[in-house]
Enzyme design. Sequence first.
Site, PDB file in Angstrom:
ATOM      1  CG  HIS A  29      -1.916   1.094   1.282  1.00 30.47           C
ATOM      2  ND1 HIS A  29      -3.235   0.886   1.628  1.00 30.47           N
ATOM      3  CD2 HIS A  29      -1.808   2.422   1.036  1.00 30.47           C
ATOM      4  CE1 HIS A  29      -3.890   2.044   1.594  1.00 30.47           C
ATOM      5  NE2 HIS A  29      -3.039   3.001   1.249  1.00 30.47           N
TER       6      HIS A  29
ATOM      7  CG  HIS B 103      -0.864   7.025  -1.001  1.00 33.81           C
ATOM      8  ND1 HIS B 103      -2.085   7.080  -1.624  1.00 33.81           N
ATOM      9  CD2 HIS B 103      -1.063   6.343   0.155  1.00 33.81           C
ATOM     10  CE1 HIS B 103      -2.993   6.468  -0.878  1.00 33.81           C
ATOM     11  NE2 HIS B 103      -2.393   6.009   0.212  1.00 33.81           N
TER      12      HIS B 103
ATOM     13  NE  ARG C  28       0.707  11.922  -2.172  1.00 30.65           N
ATOM     14  CZ  ARG C  28      -0.299  11.482  -1.419  1.00 30.65           C
ATOM     15  NH1 ARG C  28      -1.352  10.879  -1.955  1.00 30.65           N
ATOM     16  NH2 ARG C  28      -0.284  11.651  -0.121  1.00 30.65           N
TER      17      ARG C  28
ATOM     18  CG  ASN D 164      -5.049   8.537  -3.186  1.00 29.52           C
ATOM     19  OD1 ASN D 164      -4.047   7.944  -3.568  1.00 29.52           O
ATOM     20  ND2 ASN D 164      -5.098   9.159  -2.028  1.00 29.52           N
TER      21      ASN D 164
ATOM     22  CE  LYS E  46      -7.740   2.068  -0.622  1.00 26.32           C
ATOM     23  NZ  LYS E  46      -6.606   2.989  -0.510  1.00 26.32           N
TER      24      LYS E  46
ATOM     25  CG  HIS F 219      -9.913   4.534   3.264  1.00 26.73           C
ATOM     26  ND1 HIS F 219      -8.719   5.209   3.349  1.00 26.73           N
ATOM     27  CD2 HIS F 219     -10.661   4.956   4.314  1.00 26.73           C
ATOM     28  CE1 HIS F 219      -8.740   6.002   4.420  1.00 26.73           C
ATOM     29  NE2 HIS F 219      -9.914   5.874   5.008  1.00 26.73           N
TER      30      HIS F 219
ATOM     31  CG  HIS G 234      -5.108   2.115   5.640  1.00 28.28           C
ATOM     32  ND1 HIS G 234      -6.435   2.133   5.952  1.00 28.28           N
ATOM     33  CD2 HIS G 234      -4.974   2.867   4.523  1.00 28.28           C
ATOM     34  CE1 HIS G 234      -7.068   2.870   5.051  1.00 28.28           C
ATOM     35  NE2 HIS G 234      -6.215   3.326   4.177  1.00 28.28           N
TER      36      HIS G 234
ATOM     37  CG  ASP H 126      -1.768   4.740   4.052  1.00 26.58           C
ATOM     38  OD1 ASP H 126      -1.828   5.131   2.876  1.00 26.58           O
ATOM     39  OD2 ASP H 126      -2.562   5.113   4.932  1.00 26.58           O
TER      40      ASP H 126
ATOM     41  CG  HIS I 178       0.375  15.156   2.196  1.00 25.78           C
ATOM     42  ND1 HIS I 178      -0.606  15.391   1.254  1.00 25.78           N
ATOM     43  CD2 HIS I 178      -0.013  14.031   2.853  1.00 25.78           C
ATOM     44  CE1 HIS I 178      -1.546  14.465   1.345  1.00 25.78           C
ATOM     45  NE2 HIS I 178      -1.214  13.618   2.311  1.00 25.78           N
TER      46      HIS I 178
ATOM     47  CB  ALA J  71      -4.947  12.702   6.282  1.00 28.11           C
TER      48      ALA J  71
END
Length: 332
Positions: free
Chosen positions: A12, A14, A16, A40, A94, A131, A165, A237, A241, A253
């Site tokens: 899992h 991210h 980007r 996402n 997802k 999620h 998660h 996860d 950011h 988050a």
Amino acid sequence: MELLLRSPLDMHIHFRQDAMLDVVAPLSAAHFAGGVIMPNLIPPVDSLDRLLWYTNEVRRAVGTHRFDPYMTLFFRDYTREELVAAKPHIIGIKLYPAGATTNSDGGVKEVLSMKHVFAMMEELDIPLLVHGETHGFVLDREREFCEVYRTLATAFPRLRITMEHITTEAAVSLLDEFENLRATVTPHHLLITLDDVAGGMLNPHLFCKPIAKRPEDRDALLAAALRPHPRLMMGSDSAPHPIDKKESAGCAAGIFTAPIILPLLAELFEKHDALVNLQAFVSDHARLLYNVEPPTTTVRLVKESMIIPEQYESVVPMWAGRTISWRVAEVS
Ligand code: NCD
Ligand code: ZN
């Protein structure tokens, strides 16, 4: 002391896009042989065209590292034709409840109104990654969502469902109730509770969705990871950011852990005398549950102290500046 891990997987992540992708993808690919790439983006990855475009972007950013990106589509009301066309290119789909987390406004408003899509996914053997949070009180969202997991696992017994998660004792218990449920758990949810986020000075770099819970929840997650539970996989996860989106009013988050996951876990598993189980938790279970064969790599960790860097470009990692007792010495 040293530890060898074979083909670790992060189930899992991210990654980007654009400049952030170029910063974070090589950091994961330097240690991991593969990982599940979450969809996402804005706009979400919810068509075959966007999926193929994003897969190329990820491969380009990963460069020469031996790393298999396991791609996902963002859940929506897909037709059977769309699912059939996407299947060879994805590891699963997802599902985000609308508005539950970062970049999820286009998610599902009513999960159980999508049964026709779940039925097709079950028939086509496409895993559903979820999620799992309701829109209730923040500490109760995952526990409340367990009812939805129960309904789905019962109604679609051959659908492979990953509870992403997990953060609660309730979700750990559910794992043992249904054979078709599996779960990922993050290193940070094995290490922190809500106290670390908001018990003293507010720590934006430990703020994520689902939010860290109570000590008894962390203990249940940790016991399952150390055991290690055969249907539990490491999914970090890791969710970068830029610093100005974290150290601000209206903190985004997401906790960034990609470059420190394996040292954090080696330290934690050693502390609990469970280093022998780390291989299963960070690779073997995922390979069996998803039937994937990642590139063969060996990561050598050594028990030597490492100071977690203050920043990776614009991103502050979890526990920046802290000293931990393991580091990655070599990847071959
Ligand atoms: C993730 C992100 O930033 O994309 N944030 C997070 O807090 N975990 C999204 C998610 O997985 O919920
Ligand atoms: Zn995530």
